[in-house]
Scaffold this motif. Structure first.
Motif, mmCIF file in Angstrom:
data_model
loop_
_atom_site.group_PDB
_atom_site.id
_atom_site.type_symbol
_atom_site.label_atom_id
_atom_site.label_comp_id
_atom_site.label_asym_id
_atom_site.label_seq_id
_atom_site.Cartn_x
_atom_site.Cartn_y
_atom_site.Cartn_z
ATOM 1 N N LYS A 9 -8.425 67.923 26.639
ATOM 2 C CA LYS A 9 -9.604 68.662 26.187
ATOM 3 C C LYS A 9 -9.191 69.846 25.312
ATOM 4 O O LYS A 9 -9.880 70.173 24.334
ATOM 5 C CB LYS A 9 -10.421 69.140 27.390
ATOM 6 N N ASP A 10 -8.070 70.463 25.648
ATOM 7 C CA ASP A 10 -7.566 71.560 24.812
ATOM 8 C C ASP A 10 -7.174 71.050 23.429
ATOM 9 O O ASP A 10 -7.400 71.728 22.418
ATOM 10 C CB ASP A 10 -6.363 72.222 25.483
ATOM 11 N N VAL A 11 -6.598 69.841 23.376
ATOM 12 C CA VAL A 11 -6.207 69.281 22.081
ATOM 13 C C VAL A 11 -7.436 68.910 21.265
ATOM 14 O O VAL A 11 -7.461 69.098 20.038
ATOM 15 C CB VAL A 11 -5.269 68.077 22.275
ATOM 16 N N ILE A 12 -8.480 68.409 21.919
ATOM 17 C CA ILE A 12 -9.722 68.086 21.203
ATOM 18 C C ILE A 12 -10.234 69.320 20.450
ATOM 19 O O ILE A 12 -10.730 69.222 19.323
ATOM 20 C CB ILE A 12 -10.797 67.560 22.174
ATOM 21 N N LYS A 13 -10.092 70.479 21.054
ATOM 22 C CA LYS A 13 -10.587 71.708 20.431
ATOM 23 C C LYS A 13 -9.843 72.031 19.135
ATOM 24 O O LYS A 13 -10.360 72.778 18.295
ATOM 25 C CB LYS A 13 -10.451 72.883 21.408
ATOM 26 N N THR A 14 -8.630 71.506 18.973
ATOM 27 C CA THR A 14 -7.867 71.769 17.757
ATOM 28 C C THR A 14 -8.169 70.763 16.652
ATOM 29 O O THR A 14 -7.669 70.900 15.532
ATOM 30 C CB THR A 14 -6.351 71.721 18.044
ATOM 31 N N CYS A 15 -8.978 69.738 16.982
ATOM 32 C CA CYS A 15 -9.257 68.663 16.033
ATOM 33 C C CYS A 15 -10.481 68.985 15.181
ATOM 34 O O CYS A 15 -11.156 70.006 15.382
ATOM 35 C CB CYS A 15 -9.482 67.353 16.786
ATOM 36 N N HIS A 16 -10.774 68.100 14.261
ATOM 37 C CA HIS A 16 -11.970 68.219 13.435
ATOM 38 C C HIS A 16 -13.179 68.439 14.343
ATOM 39 O O HIS A 16 -13.346 67.744 15.348
ATOM 40 C CB HIS A 16 -12.152 66.947 12.609
ATOM 41 N N PRO A 17 -14.055 69.397 14.030
ATOM 42 C CA PRO A 17 -15.134 69.763 14.959
ATOM 43 C C PRO A 17 -16.123 68.647 15.265
ATOM 44 O O PRO A 17 -16.788 68.682 16.306
ATOM 45 C CB PRO A 17 -15.827 70.940 14.251
ATOM 46 N N ARG A 18 -16.225 67.642 14.392
ATOM 47 C CA ARG A 18 -17.212 66.578 14.627
ATOM 48 C C ARG A 18 -16.665 65.425 15.471
ATOM 49 O O ARG A 18 -17.415 64.510 15.804
ATOM 50 C CB ARG A 18 -17.721 66.041 13.294
ATOM 51 N N VAL A 19 -15.372 65.492 15.830
ATOM 52 C CA VAL A 19 -14.800 64.362 16.539
ATOM 53 C C VAL A 19 -15.468 64.150 17.896
ATOM 54 O O VAL A 19 -15.688 63.020 18.332
ATOM 55 C CB VAL A 19 -13.269 64.516 16.691
ATOM 56 N N LYS A 20 -15.835 65.243 18.583
ATOM 57 C CA LYS A 20 -16.416 65.113 19.922
ATOM 58 C C LYS A 20 -17.794 64.462 19.900
ATOM 59 O O LYS A 20 -18.260 63.941 20.926
ATOM 60 C CB LYS A 20 -16.490 66.483 20.601
ATOM 61 N N ASP A 21 -18.444 64.468 18.727
ATOM 62 C CA ASP A 21 -19.767 63.853 18.624
ATOM 63 C C ASP A 21 -19.690 62.372 18.291
ATOM 64 O O ASP A 21 -20.702 61.675 18.340
ATOM 65 C CB ASP A 21 -20.592 64.559 17.539
ATOM 66 N N ARG A 22 -18.505 61.889 17.917
ATOM 67 C CA ARG A 22 -18.352 60.488 17.482
ATOM 68 C C ARG A 22 -17.642 59.621 18.508
ATOM 69 O O ARG A 22 -17.348 58.457 18.229
ATOM 70 C CB ARG A 22 -17.558 60.442 16.170
ATOM 71 N N CYS A 23 -17.316 60.194 19.679
ATOM 72 C CA CYS A 23 -16.609 59.431 20.708
ATOM 73 C C CYS A 23 -16.957 60.027 22.071
ATOM 74 O O CYS A 23 -17.650 61.045 22.160
ATOM 75 C CB CYS A 23 -15.098 59.468 20.474
ATOM 76 N N THR A 24 -16.469 59.394 23.119
ATOM 77 C CA THR A 24 -16.780 59.832 24.490
ATOM 78 C C THR A 24 -15.620 60.551 25.162
ATOM 79 O O THR A 24 -15.734 60.945 26.323
ATOM 80 C CB THR A 24 -17.155 58.618 25.361
ATOM 81 N N LEU A 25 -14.510 60.748 24.470
ATOM 82 C CA LEU A 25 -13.301 61.250 25.128
ATOM 83 C C LEU A 25 -13.533 62.571 25.838
ATOM 84 O O LEU A 25 -13.058 62.768 26.968
ATOM 85 C CB LEU A 25 -12.165 61.396 24.105
ATOM 86 N N GLY A 26 -14.254 63.480 25.209
ATOM 87 C CA GLY A 26 -14.460 64.799 25.809
ATOM 88 C C GLY A 26 -15.222 64.768 27.114
ATOM 89 O O GLY A 26 -15.165 65.716 27.896
ATOM 90 N N ASP A 27 -15.949 63.668 27.375
ATOM 91 C CA ASP A 27 -16.756 63.560 28.591
ATOM 92 C C ASP A 27 -16.052 62.799 29.713
ATOM 93 O O ASP A 27 -16.587 62.701 30.816
ATOM 94 C CB ASP A 27 -18.080 62.847 28.284
ATOM 95 N N ILE A 28 -14.884 62.255 29.434
ATOM 96 C CA ILE A 28 -14.195 61.432 30.428
ATOM 97 C C ILE A 28 -13.342 62.326 31.334
ATOM 98 O O ILE A 28 -12.484 63.069 30.869
ATOM 99 C CB ILE A 28 -13.314 60.370 29.743
ATOM 100 N N GLU A 29 -13.565 62.232 32.631
ATOM 101 C CA GLU A 29 -12.851 63.055 33.603
ATOM 102 C C GLU A 29 -11.668 62.337 34.235
ATOM 103 O O GLU A 29 -10.850 62.965 34.911
ATOM 104 C CB GLU A 29 -13.813 63.497 34.711
ATOM 105 N N ARG A 30 -11.557 61.064 34.040
ATOM 106 C CA ARG A 30 -10.515 60.279 34.704
ATOM 107 C C ARG A 30 -9.120 60.810 34.371
ATOM 108 O O ARG A 30 -8.835 61.181 33.236
ATOM 109 C CB ARG A 30 -10.619 58.814 34.277
#
Length: 552
Positions: A410-431
């Motif tokens: 999740k910390d790495v997602i924050k360093t990525c392009h800001p729209r990436v979290k809206d185009r995939c489900t990775l940020g919501d996966i807790e596994r």
């Protein structure tokens, strides 16, 4: 008198035998894991104290590119990398080698062993390049090796399908594997590479596109090669690189390819590159379709996948998918190599760089992790970077950290392009993965998928290929430097120090098939090939150490 080595008191992760963190001893004799001697008075010749350490089978990379003509061409294409990269220096136990995205043969073997990997399979060797691959295998120390044989655009394969000759097709697959000393059939962009070779910038665009001059479709190639390979009883029936790799909207082609297996066992490789939504090259439509594809995999146990994880940084793309190589060269500019091998295959090579601020690249990174986390059964998803296409195999410890530490990803997602979290489900996966699940996707799972009965586990009879790790809260730290690596019952790496760079075995198959068909194959071969029939098969002298893997 029998000599024994005992690994004493380790924390064992051996999922193939339902061992998840138990404290046990492992006995080794003559390169194999054995049962403890019945006579309790028998003492081991050597005891390795593994108390407090984690013990797993040796790692297995079932999809990488480490040998053969395309790899050697890629090495020659990147002199700037060789000048700037780490050098493996000659010591009393090692030879010198170069690194970069495409390491030299010696460096490849040393670095795999240094990570705790003891087996690796090159994923795309053209039959005419088989001798080259075996020569490079003999030059790659420490690991057992095998390769898959390109045949998804082979003229005899398409001819047999077009003429509705399934027995000829099955015999040709068996003959080709025997002749090359290969391990499994590989389909790369089936039919599409042949269209590329016929037409400028040509390709197929779906499973039902027709391949000119042969009047067959990719769907027919996938379905009939898969059926024939399953009927041959191969340990790994078919390894499929789907059509339309890397193209927006290609998830529909991927889904149709899964359906085209018709219930037969099949493996889809670097699945991350085949899981994209969107209808054109505009990144505003690019998105993840992992959820839809993973749902299909979760409900169809004939399908297995490896991921092809993308890592940020510079690497080299090399593929038997000639039109893809050309497409990437236009995207990235700079160097490009295209190969055309008579009657058999093509090739494309170009340098690439994945950037976390690029929406497309960040999505590719996220889509790979989604695959690991959305396939419910870890036995059917395997760790890979499609080395070096998505990144180096040296990144496997980092991928393990992503899977075991959701806060880190999740910390790495924050360093990525800001729209990436809206185009995939990775940020919501807790596994989060467990150590046992890591042992599955890096060891036990690939061994099972490849039909390697003596690898990927720690029961008596298994090859004594074992990795011992020092536990660490940071799992990247834990997995990037094993405490010990044991190959064939001997310590080859001790805390990063190469002790015994022995050469491994070449793993191949010798399937039974109708040898009467060879008369027809020979007549076709001598009419169309530029080499003679008798010079085509690889002689046994090229296999300095080998093992025939029996079918299922």
């Amino acid at each position: 008198m029998t000599d024994y080595i005992k690994i004493a008191g380790g924390t064992i992760h051996d999922p193939a035998n339902d061992v998840d963190g138990a404290t046990r001893d492992i006995w080794i004799s003559d390169g194999k894991i054995v049962a403890p001697p019945e006579d309790a008075s028998v003492k081991p010749n050597r005891t390795i104290d593994a108390q407090g350490l984690v013990v797993m089978p040796g790692g297995i990379d079932m999809h990488c590119h480490i040998a053969g003509p395309k790899v050697n061409t890629a090495r020659k294409m990147r002199p700037e990398e060789k000048r700037a990269s780490e050098v493996v220096h000659r010591t009393t136990n090692t030879r010198s080698g170069t690194m970069g995205s495409v390491p030299s043969t010696f460096a490849t073997g040393y670095k795999y062993a240094g990570l705790g990997y003891t087996t690796a399979f090159d994923a795309a060797i053209l039959p005419l390049g088989a001798r080259h691959a075996h020569e490079e295998f003999d030059d790659t120390p420490c690991i057992d090796k095998g390769f898959y044989v390109l045949m998804g655009n082979n003229h005899y394969v398409m001819k047999s399908i077009a003429e509705n000759e399934p027995q000829k097709l099955k015999a040709f697959i068996g003959w080709l594997l025997k002749s090359t000393k290969g391990f499994a059939p590989k389909l790369v962009n089936p039919g599409g590479v042949e269209v590329w070779k016929q037409k400028q910038a040509g390709n197929v665009h779906g499973l039902d596109s027709e391949v000119d001059h042969f009047n067959v479709t990719p769907r027919q190639i996938v379905s009939q090669v898969t059926q024939a390979a399953n009927e041959l009883g191969l340990p790994h029936p078919v390894h499929i690189h789907c059509n339309n790799l890397g193209m927006p909207g290609n998830w529909e082609t991927t889904l149709e390819t899964m359906k085209a297996l018709n219930g037969h066992k099949g493996h889809l490789t670097h699945i991350q590159f085949h899981s994209y939504g969107g209808g054109d090259a505009d990144e505003n439509t690019f998105n993840s379709k992992v959820t839809q594809l993973a749902e299909y995999v979760n409900t169809h146990d004939n399908i297995t996948v490896d991921v092809g994880q993308v890592l940020f940084g510079e690497t080299t793309s090399m593929t038997g998918d000639g039109p893809l190589g050309y497409f990437l060269s236009n995207v990235y500019g700079g160097k490009w190599y295209s190969g055309d091998t008579e009657m058999e295959a093509g090739c494309g090579i170009t340098p690439i760089k994945y950037k976390n601020k690029s929406l497309v690249h960040a999505l590719q990174w996220a889509i790979g992790l989604e695959w690991y986390l959305q396939v419910e059964d870890p036995w059917r998803v395997v760790m890979s970077t499609d080395h070096p296409n998505g990144g180096s195999f040296l990144a496997y410890p980092q991928i393990i950290r992503y899977l075991m530490d959701r806060q880190y990803r999740k910390d790495v997602i924050k360093t990525c392009h800001p729209r990436v979290k809206d185009r995939c489900t990775l940020g919501d996966i807790e596994r989060e993965y467990t150590l046992n699940e890591i042992a599955i996707i890096t060891r036990a799972g690939p061994a099972r998928i490849l039909g390697l009965k003596n690898k990927g586990h720690l029961a008596p009879g298994a090859d004594a290929d074992i990795t011992v790790y020092t536990p660490h809260e940071n799992k990247e730290t834990m997995f990037e430097l094993p405490r010990l690596v044991i190959k064939d019952g001997e310590i080859i790496v001790d805390q990063g120090d190469m002790r015994d760079p022995r050469n491994g075995k070449t793993l191949h198959v010798l399937p039974e098939y109708d040898t009467g068909v060879e008369t027809d194959i020979q007549a076709w071969f001598e009419e169309y090939y530029s080499i003679q029939w008798r010079n085509y098969p690889v002689d046994d002298s090229y296999l300095h150490r080998s093992e025939v893997v029996a079918g299922r």
